[in-house]
Design a protein around this motif. Structure first.
Motif, PDB file in Angstrom:
ATOM      1  N   UNK A  64      -8.711 -13.220   1.188  1.00 60.94           N
ATOM      2  CA  UNK A  64      -9.604 -12.059   1.250  1.00 60.94           C
ATOM      3  C   UNK A  64     -11.048 -12.500   1.523  1.00 60.94           C
ATOM      4  N   UNK A  65     -11.836 -11.641   2.170  1.00 58.57           N
ATOM      5  CA  UNK A  65     -13.232 -11.994   2.470  1.00 58.57           C
ATOM      6  C   UNK A  65     -14.016 -12.341   1.207  1.00 58.57           C
ATOM      7  N   UNK A  66     -14.955 -13.240   1.357  1.00 59.26           N
ATOM      8  CA  UNK A  66     -15.767 -13.665   0.227  1.00 59.26           C
ATOM      9  C   UNK A  66     -16.630 -12.516  -0.266  1.00 59.26           C
ATOM     10  N   UNK A  67     -16.726 -12.384  -1.582  1.00 57.02           N
ATOM     11  CA  UNK A  67     -17.534 -11.340  -2.199  1.00 57.02           C
ATOM     12  C   UNK A  67     -18.979 -11.781  -2.382  1.00 57.02           C
ATOM     13  N   UNK A  68     -19.888 -10.805  -2.403  1.00 55.27           N
ATOM     14  CA  UNK A  68     -21.253 -11.088  -2.788  1.00 55.27           C
ATOM     15  C   UNK A  68     -21.318 -11.362  -4.282  1.00 55.27           C
ATOM     16  N   UNK A  69     -22.412 -11.959  -4.744  1.00 56.80           N
ATOM     17  CA  UNK A  69     -22.526 -12.369  -6.147  1.00 56.80           C
ATOM     18  C   UNK A  69     -22.476 -11.199  -7.118  1.00 56.80           C
ATOM     19  N   UNK A  70     -22.856 -10.001  -6.663  1.00 58.70           N
ATOM     20  CA  UNK A  70     -22.846  -8.848  -7.558  1.00 58.70           C
ATOM     21  C   UNK A  70     -21.946  -7.738  -7.018  1.00 58.70           C
ATOM     22  N   UNK A  71     -21.017  -8.104  -6.153  1.00 55.80           N
ATOM     23  CA  UNK A  71     -20.174  -7.102  -5.491  1.00 55.80           C
ATOM     24  C   UNK A  71     -18.890  -6.827  -6.266  1.00 55.80           C
ATOM     25  N   UNK A  72     -18.527  -5.553  -6.347  1.00 56.67           N
ATOM     26  CA  UNK A  72     -17.227  -5.121  -6.848  1.00 56.67           C
ATOM     27  C   UNK A  72     -16.542  -4.381  -5.703  1.00 56.67           C
ATOM     28  N   UNK A  73     -15.321  -4.779  -5.391  1.00 48.88           N
ATOM     29  CA  UNK A  73     -14.650  -4.279  -4.203  1.00 48.88           C
ATOM     30  C   UNK A  73     -13.232  -3.832  -4.549  1.00 48.88           C
ATOM     31  N   UNK A  74     -12.777  -2.771  -3.874  1.00 53.32           N
ATOM     32  CA  UNK A  74     -11.406  -2.272  -4.062  1.00 53.32           C
ATOM     33  C   UNK A  74     -10.660  -2.431  -2.741  1.00 53.32           C
ATOM     34  N   UNK A  75      -9.607  -3.239  -2.769  1.00 53.65           N
ATOM     35  CA  UNK A  75      -8.847  -3.542  -1.557  1.00 53.65           C
ATOM     36  C   UNK A  75      -7.389  -3.136  -1.732  1.00 53.65           C
ATOM     37  N   UNK A  76      -6.869  -2.365  -0.790  1.00 50.37           N
ATOM     38  CA  UNK A  76      -5.490  -1.898  -0.876  1.00 50.37           C
ATOM     39  C   UNK A  76      -4.484  -3.031  -0.766  1.00 50.37           C
ATOM     40  N   UNK A  77      -3.466  -2.973  -1.587  1.00 48.51           N
ATOM     41  CA  UNK A  77      -2.397  -3.973  -1.562  1.00 48.51           C
ATOM     42  C   UNK A  77      -1.086  -3.357  -1.084  1.00 48.51           C
ATOM     43  N   UNK A  78      -0.673  -2.282  -1.735  1.00 43.88           N
ATOM     44  CA  UNK A  78       0.619  -1.679  -1.409  1.00 43.88           C
ATOM     45  C   UNK A  78       0.630  -0.217  -1.863  1.00 43.88           C
ATOM     46  N   UNK A  79       1.235   0.646  -1.068  1.00 46.67           N
ATOM     47  CA  UNK A  79       1.312   2.047  -1.452  1.00 46.67           C
ATOM     48  C   UNK A  79       2.704   2.597  -1.173  1.00 46.67           C
ATOM     49  N   UNK A  80       3.107   3.593  -1.975  1.00 41.52           N
ATOM     50  CA  UNK A  80       4.427   4.197  -1.823  1.00 41.52           C
ATOM     51  C   UNK A  80       4.341   5.688  -2.136  1.00 41.52           C
ATOM     52  N   UNK A  81       4.791   6.498  -1.160  1.00 40.57           N
ATOM     53  CA  UNK A  81       4.862   7.943  -1.344  1.00 40.57           C
ATOM     54  C   UNK A  81       6.280   8.290  -1.769  1.00 40.57           C
ATOM     55  N   UNK A  82       6.423   8.810  -2.962  1.00 41.61           N
ATOM     56  CA  UNK A  82       7.749   9.072  -3.525  1.00 41.61           C
ATOM     57  C   UNK A  82       8.286  10.436  -3.111  1.00 41.61           C
ATOM     58  N   UNK A  83       9.569  10.660  -3.373  1.00 38.09           N
ATOM     59  CA  UNK A  83      10.234  11.922  -3.011  1.00 38.09           C
ATOM     60  C   UNK A  83       9.593  13.121  -3.703  1.00 38.09           C
ATOM     61  N   UNK A  84       9.036  12.896  -4.887  1.00 41.02           N
ATOM     62  CA  UNK A  84       8.407  14.010  -5.607  1.00 41.02           C
ATOM     63  C   UNK A  84       6.949  14.214  -5.194  1.00 41.02           C
ATOM     64  N   UNK A  85       6.547  13.510  -4.114  1.00 36.15           N
ATOM     65  CA  UNK A  85       5.189  13.581  -3.545  1.00 36.15           C
ATOM     66  C   UNK A  85       4.117  12.903  -4.402  1.00 36.15           C
ATOM     67  N   UNK A  86       4.529  12.201  -5.438  1.00 31.70           N
ATOM     68  CA  UNK A  86       3.548  11.376  -6.155  1.00 31.70           C
ATOM     69  C   UNK A  86       3.281  10.120  -5.327  1.00 31.70           C
TER      70      UNK A  86
END
Length: 301
Positions: A201-223
């Motif tokens: 993953x790209x290097x973070x800044x010294x005071x950076x907080x980052x959210x990076x997607x890993x995996x997603x799943x759309x279930x039959x109940x739409x959750x």
């Protein structure tokens, strides 16, 4: 005032801060078991471009004679004193950089800290150690580390007992911070895969907080189940009690949006990445036409 004028006869060697050299550099030389606990007396070494006056050599030798021995394969910073620079508010921190390795070394960028007598951080700054030159085996090189005013958090020069030290968090590199629940559920090979992904993953800044997607799943109940890397570039842990979050699909459309109360508090250690799964119930998901071939997670402003 010249460089050597900063080192005075009245200077004294203070606190020493030593670490295992393997945290910083890989040594090709091996220490025999019988020598593993021997005391290493470091020899005074000057930068090759320094033309040190004879009188100043006496000062350096006097200071070097007060240095405590190291154990093999250590790197050390031995504090001398701090002189404020009135012109710009910076600090000139005088110290010996020492190596007890049996071979010469040359280092790169390293973050150094100034700690007070209670080990509270009062200054921190990155330094290019290549400027110190090649450090011979088992040697001590005097140097001045200038901490700019913007890197100093104390209004006063610290009392006796302060030290200059390596920031071990920055030396170890960014790491995976896996929660115990994940450790129990994930096979070791899967844990290793996550650690490898974190390294890419790209290097973070010294005071950076980052959210990076890993995996997603759309279930039959739409959750929607979204596993996300929470990345903390700070040198302190962050604690998340409540997190507003939205998922944006490949079309740029927000397909899920909600706010999560985290109980217990979700803690992400300094300079680490923690994976976590957030479950959006169906009422918070717009499933129709969602394209999750590519997606991002973001905290709405």
């Amino acid at each position: 005032m010249g460089l050597f004028d900063l080192f005075k006869k009245g200077d004294k060697v203070g606190q020493d801060s030593a670490i295992d050299s393997s945290s910083v550099v890989k040594s090709t030389a091996k220490t025999a078991k019988k020598d593993a606990n021997r005391d290493v007396v470091t020899k005074l070494s000057f930068h090759p471009e320094w033309n040190v006056p004879q009188e100043q050599k006496y000062v350096f030798n006097f200071l070097a004679n007060d240095l405590a021995p190291l154990k093999p394969n250590q790197l050390s910073l031995s504090a001398i004193n701090i002189e404020p620079v009135s012109a710009n508010g910076s600090w000139n921190v005088k110290a010996f950089f020492r190596s007890s390795l049996p071979e010469a070394i040359e280092l790169g960028d390293i973050e150094l800290l100034v700690l007070d007598k209670d080990d509270n951080r009062i200054a921190s700054h990155y330094f290019d150690f290549k400027k110190l030159g090649v450090i011979p085996a088992e040697s001590a090189r005097p140097w001045i580390f200038n901490f700019p005013k913007s890197t100093i958090t104390s209004e006063e020069i610290p009392e006796e007992g302060w030290k200059i030290s390596f920031n071990l968090l920055s030396l170890r590199g960014h790491q995976l911070d896996l929660d115990d629940t994940w450790k129990k559920q994930l096979p070791e090979k899967e844990q290793e895969k996550l650690a490898e992904i974190v390294k890419t993953l790209p290097k973070l800044g010294k005071t950076e907080v980052n959210f990076t997607g890993l995996q997603t799943k759309l279930n039959d109940d739409n959750s929607l189940h979204a596993s996300i890397f929470i990345r903390n570039g700070h040198d302190k842990a962050i604690n998340l009690e409540q997190l507003p979050l939205e998922i944006v699909d490949a079309r740029g459309v927000v397909v899920a949006k909600g706010s999560f109360n985290l109980d217990p508090v979700l803690s992400v250690q300094p300079n680490t990445t923690k994976p976590w799964t957030f479950i959006f119930p169906a009422q918070l998901v717009t499933a129709e036409g969602a394209d999750l071939s590519r997606w991002t997670a973001r905290v709405p402003q």
